[in-house]
Design an enzyme around this catalytic site. Structure first.
Site, PDB file in Angstrom:
ATOM      1  N   LYS A  62      34.659  44.506  70.807  1.00  0.00           N
ATOM      2  CA  LYS A  62      35.157  45.073  69.545  1.00  0.00           C
ATOM      3  C   LYS A  62      36.621  44.707  69.285  1.00  0.00           C
ATOM      4  O   LYS A  62      37.478  45.568  69.098  1.00  0.00           O
ATOM      5  CB  LYS A  62      34.988  46.598  69.537  1.00  0.00           C
ATOM      6  CG  LYS A  62      33.563  47.088  69.760  1.00  0.00           C
ATOM      7  CD  LYS A  62      33.485  48.613  69.735  1.00  0.00           C
ATOM      8  CE  LYS A  62      32.074  49.113  69.964  1.00  0.00           C
ATOM      9  NZ  LYS A  62      31.616  48.936  71.363  1.00  0.00           N
ATOM     10  N   ASP A  65      42.732  43.247  65.944  1.00  0.00           N
ATOM     11  CA  ASP A  65      44.134  42.876  66.108  1.00  0.00           C
ATOM     12  C   ASP A  65      44.555  42.055  64.898  1.00  0.00           C
ATOM     13  O   ASP A  65      43.782  41.885  63.960  1.00  0.00           O
ATOM     14  CB  ASP A  65      44.305  42.068  67.410  1.00  0.00           C
ATOM     15  CG  ASP A  65      45.626  42.357  68.104  1.00  0.00           C
ATOM     16  OD1 ASP A  65      46.675  42.281  67.417  1.00  0.00           O
ATOM     17  OD2 ASP A  65      45.616  42.664  69.310  1.00  0.00           O
ATOM     18  N   ASN A  68      45.485  36.136  63.958  1.00  0.00           N
ATOM     19  CA  ASN A  68      45.652  35.069  64.942  1.00  0.00           C
ATOM     20  C   ASN A  68      45.184  35.511  66.329  1.00  0.00           C
ATOM     21  O   ASN A  68      44.455  34.793  67.021  1.00  0.00           O
ATOM     22  CB  ASN A  68      47.110  34.626  64.996  1.00  0.00           C
ATOM     23  CG  ASN A  68      47.324  33.476  65.962  1.00  0.00           C
ATOM     24  OD1 ASN A  68      46.763  32.396  65.792  1.00  0.00           O
ATOM     25  ND2 ASN A  68      48.135  33.705  66.983  1.00  0.00           N
ATOM     26  N   ARG A 181      16.598  55.257  71.309  1.00  0.00           N
ATOM     27  CA  ARG A 181      16.038  55.989  72.437  1.00  0.00           C
ATOM     28  C   ARG A 181      14.510  55.964  72.353  1.00  0.00           C
ATOM     29  O   ARG A 181      13.942  56.465  71.374  1.00  0.00           O
ATOM     30  CB  ARG A 181      16.517  57.451  72.434  1.00  0.00           C
ATOM     31  CG  ARG A 181      18.010  57.624  72.666  1.00  0.00           C
ATOM     32  CD  ARG A 181      18.369  57.316  74.112  1.00  0.00           C
ATOM     33  NE  ARG A 181      19.763  57.585  74.402  1.00  0.00           N
ATOM     34  CZ  ARG A 181      20.748  56.715  74.262  1.00  0.00           C
ATOM     35  NH1 ARG A 181      20.490  55.504  73.792  1.00  0.00           N
ATOM     36  NH2 ARG A 181      22.000  57.033  74.588  1.00  0.00           N
ATOM     37  N   GLY A 210      20.369  51.442  76.533  1.00  0.00           N
ATOM     38  CA  GLY A 210      21.019  51.479  77.832  1.00  0.00           C
ATOM     39  C   GLY A 210      20.258  52.264  78.863  1.00  0.00           C
ATOM     40  O   GLY A 210      19.314  51.781  79.495  1.00  0.00           O
TER      41      GLY A 210
END
Length: 231
Positions: A62, A65, A68, A181, A210
């Site tokens: 994720k 920023d 660049n 789920r 998961g």
């Protein structure tokens, strides 16, 4: 399977446990998601080990920023050879477009580039707490539209938004859905959940699952059952 829909989240306390799990499943039956915890602990070498075992990897870091910095991180993921990488849509169009553009030299070998919209743990009250007055579904559509306009391949979203997003943004726009789920599994810390069949029927392209798989006594059997239900 040529294009397995299940992405297994490798959320393990240590690398040995994760690799022991990986040894128990067929590479073609799913893809694997490496998130912040395991990547921070074990780095690119862990991803390389998964590749050596024949698995495709979704690098779930994720990135968020300045354009660049974010785009260079995305390029580093491409160099690592991952199948999919993501950024935060809230980083804006310039950040996402820069991340898209830096992948052009990789051609057909480039990873899928997707964006995170609203985290599946967030409800309206959580959004209000960070100054966003609209409902989660509205914010998901806002950010997903921005993502498509920025030239990315798709978004991470909850299954409840899948039908809306497919209708608004088209069938080619990929939807990656956590909070899945299988029937009988606990919801855990996800707030917006669906079963695999429900999610695919709603329009999700890939399903992140998961603990129902990784904590199963026979993960290969659970995975096979899920894949069969989606066939």
């Amino acid at each position: 399977m040529l294009d397995p829909k299940v992405i297994v989240a490798l959320d393990y306390p240590n690398q040995d446990a994760a690799l022991a799990f990986v040894d128990r499943i067929e590479p073609g039956s799913c893809r694997l998601k490496v998130g912040k915890e395991m990547f921070t602990l074990y780095g690119p070498d862990f991803v390389r080990k998964l590749h050596e075992c024949g698995h495709s990897v979704f690098l779930d870091l994720k990135f968020h920023d300045i354009p660049n910095t974010c785009s260079r991180a995305v390029a580093a993921a491409a160099e690592l050879g991952v199948w999919m990488v993501n950024v935060h849509a809230s980083g804006g169009e310039r950040m996402m477009a820069a991340s898209r553009d830096i992948l052009e030299p990789y051609g057909k070998d480039r990873p899928l580039l997707i964006a995170v919209t609203v985290l599946t743990s967030m409800e309206a009250s959580d959004l209000a707490g960070i100054g966003i007055a609209c409902a989660p579904q509205e914010q998901v559509l806002n950010l997903a539209t921005l993502t498509k306009n920025s030239g990315l391949d798709g978004v991470v979203c909850s299954a409840q938004e899948s039908t809306m997003l497919k209708s608004a943004l088209g069938k080619e726009f990929q939807l990656i859905t956590p909070g899945i789920r299988p029937v009988g599994s606990a919801a855990g810390d996800q707030r917006r959940v669906m079963t695999p069949v429900e999610a695919v029927s709603a329009g999700s392209d890939y399903l992140v699952i998961g603990r129902p798989i990784t904590q199963a006594t026979d993960p290969s059997a659970v995975l096979a059952e899920i894949n069969q239900s989606l066939a």
